[in-house]
Design a protein around this motif. Sequence first.
Motif, PDB file in Angstrom:
ATOM      1  N   TYR A  36       1.081   4.421   4.123  1.00 42.98           N
ATOM      2  CA  TYR A  36      -0.128   4.056   2.829  1.00 42.98           C
ATOM      3  C   TYR A  36      -0.001   4.048   1.887  1.00 42.98           C
ATOM      4  O   TYR A  36       0.655   2.826   1.295  1.00 42.98           O
ATOM      5  CB  TYR A  36      -1.337   5.488   2.915  1.00 42.98           C
ATOM      6  N   GLU A  37       1.245   4.654   1.626  1.00 38.84           N
ATOM      7  CA  GLU A  37       2.032   4.698  -0.336  1.00 38.84           C
ATOM      8  C   GLU A  37       2.732   2.653  -0.450  1.00 38.84           C
ATOM      9  O   GLU A  37       2.588   2.533  -0.451  1.00 38.84           O
ATOM     10  CB  GLU A  37       2.558   6.425  -0.601  1.00 38.84           C
ATOM     11  N   THR A  39       2.232   0.158   2.066  1.00 32.36           N
ATOM     12  CA  THR A  39       1.521  -0.102   2.670  1.00 32.36           C
ATOM     13  C   THR A  39       1.124  -1.195   0.879  1.00 32.36           C
ATOM     14  O   THR A  39       0.368  -2.449   1.393  1.00 32.36           O
ATOM     15  CB  THR A  39       0.291  -0.214   3.531  1.00 32.36           C
ATOM     16  N   GLU A  40       0.690   0.149  -0.038  1.00 33.54           N
ATOM     17  CA  GLU A  40      -0.801  -0.178  -0.875  1.00 33.54           C
ATOM     18  C   GLU A  40       0.553  -1.056  -1.860  1.00 33.54           C
ATOM     19  O   GLU A  40       0.493  -2.017  -2.567  1.00 33.54           O
ATOM     20  CB  GLU A  40      -0.755   0.997  -1.836  1.00 33.54           C
ATOM     21  N   ARG A  41       2.388  -0.661  -1.828  1.00 35.80           N
ATOM     22  CA  ARG A  41       3.402  -0.787  -2.399  1.00 35.80           C
ATOM     23  C   ARG A  41       3.273  -2.330  -2.289  1.00 35.80           C
ATOM     24  O   ARG A  41       3.446  -2.913  -3.111  1.00 35.80           O
ATOM     25  CB  ARG A  41       4.056  -0.119  -2.567  1.00 35.80           C
ATOM     26  N   LEU A  43       1.372  -4.681  -0.666  1.00 38.62           N
ATOM     27  CA  LEU A  43       0.494  -5.644  -0.899  1.00 38.62           C
ATOM     28  C   LEU A  43       0.115  -5.392  -2.164  1.00 38.62           C
ATOM     29  O   LEU A  43      -0.025  -6.679  -2.821  1.00 38.62           O
ATOM     30  CB  LEU A  43      -1.286  -4.938  -0.600  1.00 38.62           C
ATOM     31  N   ARG A  44       1.062  -4.703  -3.473  1.00 36.30           N
ATOM     32  CA  ARG A  44       0.847  -4.944  -5.444  1.00 36.30           C
ATOM     33  C   ARG A  44       1.847  -6.046  -5.327  1.00 36.30           C
ATOM     34  O   ARG A  44       1.333  -6.617  -6.558  1.00 36.30           O
ATOM     35  CB  ARG A  44       0.760  -3.271  -5.825  1.00 36.30           C
TER      36      ARG A  44
END
Length: 65
Positions: A36-37, A39-41, A43-44
């Motif tokens: 999750y972390e 993927t979030e990074r 995408l950001r």
Amino acid sequence: MTALVRRGDLPAIKLGGRGQWRIERSPLEEFIQRAYEETERELRERRDGRDGESDEPSGGVDEEQ
């Protein structure tokens, strides 16, 4: 799951002769949290334009035509 175990991304043991894998809950939850972390990074970074990619055409022929 088998690919994650074989790559060493997720610790597990193989039980019996039927190919069943035992994965402890805690390492699995940690793996999921890291995913999750990451993927979030990603995408950001994509949203902020830091990955070197652009949503703008690259001066060449428009590929959608």
